[in-house]
Design an enzyme around this catalytic site. Sequence first.
Site, short mmCIF file in Angstrom:
data_model
loop_
_atom_site.label_atom_id
_atom_site.label_comp_id
_atom_site.label_asym_id
_atom_site.label_seq_id
_atom_site.Cartn_x
_atom_site.Cartn_y
_atom_site.Cartn_z
N GLY A 17 -7.80 -72.73 -114.55
CA GLY A 17 -6.50 -72.47 -115.52
C GLY A 17 -7.13 -73.19 -116.97
CG MET A 33 -9.38 -64.55 -109.41
SD MET A 33 -9.98 -63.76 -110.95
CE MET A 33 -11.70 -63.30 -110.26
CB ILE A 87 -6.20 -55.83 -107.05
CG1 ILE A 87 -7.51 -55.88 -107.32
CG2 ILE A 87 -5.78 -54.26 -107.50
CD1 ILE A 87 -8.50 -55.04 -106.42
CG HIS A 123 -13.08 -58.08 -117.25
ND1 HIS A 123 -13.23 -58.46 -115.86
CD2 HIS A 123 -14.44 -57.62 -117.26
CE1 HIS A 123 -14.43 -57.91 -115.09
NE2 HIS A 123 -15.10 -57.50 -116.14
CB THR A 177 -3.24 -49.25 -117.22
OG1 THR A 177 -4.80 -49.40 -117.04
CG2 THR A 177 -3.05 -49.32 -118.72
C1 GAR Z 1 -12.02 -66.54 -116.90
O1 GAR Z 1 -13.31 -66.38 -117.28
C2 GAR Z 1 -11.71 -64.89 -116.84
O2 GAR Z 1 -12.13 -64.27 -117.72
C3 GAR Z 1 -11.84 -64.53 -115.34
O3 GAR Z 1 -11.59 -65.75 -114.69
C4 GAR Z 1 -11.99 -67.05 -115.41
C5 GAR Z 1 -10.60 -67.97 -115.21
O4 GAR Z 1 -10.91 -69.02 -115.78
N1 GAR Z 1 -11.14 -63.56 -115.01
C6 GAR Z 1 -11.42 -62.65 -114.23
O5 GAR Z 1 -12.75 -62.46 -113.87
C7 GAR Z 1 -10.51 -61.34 -114.03
N2 GAR Z 1 -11.21 -60.39 -113.54
P1 GAR Z 1 -9.93 -70.21 -115.79
O6 GAR Z 1 -9.27 -70.17 -114.63
O7 GAR Z 1 -10.48 -71.35 -116.19
O8 GAR Z 1 -8.83 -69.89 -117.06
#
Ligand code: GAR
Length: 217
Positions: free
Chosen positions: A16, A94, A96, A113, A145
Site C-alpha cells: 500500500g 492483484m 483480475i 501498472h 476496461t
Molecule cells: C505498484 O508498483 C503497482 O504498480 C503494482 O503493484 C505495486 C503495488 O505497490 N501493480 C501491478 O503490478 C498491477 N498489475 P504498493 O502496494 O506498495 O502500492
Amino acid sequence: MSQSTCKTAILVSGSGSNLQSFIDKCATGEIDLQLCVVFSNKPGAFGLERARKAGIPTECLEHGDYPDRESFDRGVATVLDRYDPDLIVLAGFMRILSPWFVKHYEGRVLNIHPALLPAYPGLDTHQRVLDAGEKWHGSTVHFVTEELDGGPRILQGRLAVNAGESAGTLCDRVQAIEHQIYPEAANWFGQGRLEFRDGNAWLDGEPLSDPVVSEYP
Ligand code: GAR
C-alpha cells in the site's frame, strides 16, 4: 479547504505504498479526494494498517470464500457501494476483475501498472524490461476496461534505465514515480478534468490519443 466531493475507494492487496501517497497528499492538501474506504482481498495487507492509522474505514473479503470470480466481485461491490464511491483506485490490487465489475463501475476505475503500457502488461515487469535491454521504463495510470492492463492510458512517468541496474532498484525508482503520478491523475478525475467517454480518456475536454508523459531522473 472544503472537503472533496469525490468519494474515492482504494483497493490494495499488499504494502500500500501508493495508498500512502494518496493519504499523505490528501493531508497536505496537494490533492482533494475524500478517501472513503480502503478494501483488501488479503486480511494481512499492510495497506489496511496504513488506512487504519489514517482513520479511513477498512473492509476485507477473501476471494477464497467465493466460488468464482464474479461472485467475489459482486461481494466486493456490495461492500464498496455502502460508501457510494465516485472513483475506484486500484493500488496494487492483484486481482483480475470480472466483466461484471468493470461494467458496474464503468469509467470510474483507475489502475496503475509498473510499465510503459502497452509495453509489458502482466507481471514481473522490471525484470522483463532489464532482460530485454530496454533504455526506458516507467509506470502508467489508465482507466480499467475488460482488457487486462489495456484500458485508455492517462498519465505515464518515464525514466531512463541505468547501466547495470537491478530489478530491485528499478522497482524502487518506478514506485517513487508512481507516488507522484497516481494521486495527480486521480485528482484530475476528482476535479472533473478527467473523464472516460466513448471508450477513451478525455482530459480538459480533449480525447487523449496518447497519455500525458512526465520524465523523471
Ligand atoms: C505498484 O508498483 C503497482 O504498480 C503494482 O503493484 C505495486 C503495488 O505497490 N501493480 C501491478 O503490478 C498491477 N498489475 P504498493 O502496494 O506498495 O502500492
